[in-house]
Scaffold this active site. Structure first.
Site, PDB file in Angstrom:
ATOM      1  N   SER A 139       0.837  -1.202   0.000  1.00 30.85           N
ATOM      2  CA  SER A 139       0.000   0.000   0.000  1.00 30.85           C
ATOM      3  C   SER A 139       0.870   1.250   0.000  1.00 30.85           C
ATOM      4  CB  SER A 139      -0.948  -0.008   1.199  1.00 30.85           C
ATOM      5  OG  SER A 139      -0.257  -0.289   2.369  1.00 30.85           O
ATOM      6  N   ASN A 198      -6.017   5.457  -0.743  1.00 31.02           N
ATOM      7  CA  ASN A 198      -5.246   6.032   0.374  1.00 31.02           C
ATOM      8  C   ASN A 198      -4.848   7.483   0.111  1.00 31.02           C
ATOM      9  OD1 ASN A 198      -5.385   3.898   2.131  1.00 31.02           O
ATOM     10  ND2 ASN A 198      -3.536   2.913   1.340  1.00 31.02           N
ATOM     11  N   GLU A 204      -7.508  -2.304  -6.226  1.00 31.38           N
ATOM     12  CA  GLU A 204      -6.830  -1.360  -7.117  1.00 31.38           C
ATOM     13  C   GLU A 204      -5.795  -2.127  -7.945  1.00 31.38           C
ATOM     14  OE1 GLU A 204      -6.776   2.897  -4.841  1.00 31.38           O
ATOM     15  OE2 GLU A 204      -5.574   1.328  -3.922  1.00 31.38           O
ATOM     16  N   HIS A 244      -3.898  -4.120  -5.122  1.00 32.76           N
ATOM     17  CA  HIS A 244      -4.063  -3.642  -3.751  1.00 32.76           C
ATOM     18  C   HIS A 244      -5.467  -3.927  -3.233  1.00 32.76           C
ATOM     19  CE1 HIS A 244      -4.210  -0.158  -0.716  1.00 32.76           C
ATOM     20  NE2 HIS A 244      -3.547  -1.168  -0.193  1.00 32.76           N
TER      21      HIS A 244
END
Ligand code: CAA
Length: 285
Positions: A119, A190, A152, A140
């Site tokens: 991440s 994120n 992702e 991800h």
């Protein structure tokens, strides 16, 4: 390309969830951990999730049994030799990942795709550490992996079109909704989530409200499943701190700078749920 056998490196919280969804989707799945204790803990987590799912009426006993039959654990890298696709979910440390990829290169076939669930690390840098930068990408997942629908898909600068398309289709075959994210710190989710979480800490430090009221505000006022402090404890304060630092290093924008309270909580060992204490206190089993 046809993907039949999937390898997962790491059987922690993310790795065990990833192995579970691959096995549930019908792939022969082998998950590798460093030692038997961690492996058994991770496989135990999968079994418990599936048993709970059966008890809740969300998973059929047949689906649980098929998933468990498709899944096996190992402590050997060589056991992954026949995998068509390997998802790495080990510790967020560039050197550890490099060493693991180098060991894998010796045992797998030329066609095998390598993916990282990182991440925070740069996918292009990870790809460059292998002998297959065109057959490398980011995949991800979100915690808890079996419940969160999103994945992702990240292209390194070197990822081939063929690999990207195969990975995107693979993510869909897991019953997930894939989106394409750029190889930049935070990807898409994120990039937006971390500044929000950091801002909640800063706002709390500035006296905006109590932890409970800020959480209640965002949960009931915006329909979020968890308020920011519950989510921080869930994700892990150390993980958030680590990601924030990497984002700040890259972008040099104040929005990504970890607030002093976050740093001190990490230094004090208050990592959230996993350590029994973060912004809230949890019963440790
Ligand atoms: N098997 C099958 N289904 C199960 C299950 C099991 N063992 N356990 C729960 N479920 C199902 C439930 O039945 C329920 O389904 P319905 O909605 O159809 O009723 C659903 O999963 C939710 O479960 P619960 O009702 O038990 O719990 P909840 O409603 O409190 O939801 C949660 C739990 C999914 C974790 C929710 O609180 C949530 O979405 N939280 C936010 C999580 C989040 O934001 N994650 C991302 C973190 S960031 C990240 O991971 C990226 C990073 O890089 C840091």
């Amino acid at each position: 390309m046809q993907i039949k056998m999937v390898g997962v490196l790491g059987c922690g919280l993310m790795g065990s969830g990833i192995a579970q969804v691959c096995a549930a989707a019908g792939y022969t799945t082998i998950v590798r951990e460093l030692d038997e204790t961690f492996l058994n803990k991770g496989l135990g987590r999968v079994k418990k999730f599936l048993d709970d799912g059966v008890a809740k009426g969300k998973v059929t006993a047949e689906a649980r049994d098929t998933t468990l039959a498709n899944l096996s654990g190992t402590t050997s890298i060589a056991a992954l030799k026949d995998c068509d696709l390997i998802i790495e979910a080990i510790i967020e440390n560039l050197e550890e990942k490099r060493t693991t990829y180098a060991a894998l290169e010796h045992v797998v076939g030329a066609h095998t795709i390598f993916l990282s669930n990182t991440s925070s690390l740069c996918i292009t840098e990870l790809a460059a550490a292998t002998k297959r930068p065109d057959r490398f990408g980011g995949l991800h997942f979100f915690n808890p992996v079996p419940l969160m629908k999103l994945v992702e898909v990240i292209r390194a600068l070197t990822t081939s079109d063929e690999t990207y398309q195969a990975v995107f289709a693979f993510a869909g075959s897991l019953g997930k909704e894939p989106i394409t994210a750029p190889d930049r710190p935070g990807f898409i989710v994120n990039r937006l989530l971390v500044p929000y979480l950091l801002d909640a800490i800063r706002a709390y430090e500035n006296g905006l409200g109590t932890i409970e009221d800020i959480d209640k505000g965002m949960k009931l006022g915006c329909g979020y499943p968890m308020g920011p402090f519950t989510l921080l404890d869930f994700v892990g304060l150390d993980t958030t701190y680590y990601i924030a630092n990497i984002m700040f290093e890259e972008f040099r924008e104040p929005a990504y700078a970890p607030p002093p309270l976050l740093k001190r909580m990490v230094l004090a060992g208050r990592m959230g749920r996993k350590s029994g204490r973060g912004f809230y206190t949890y019963e440790t089993k």
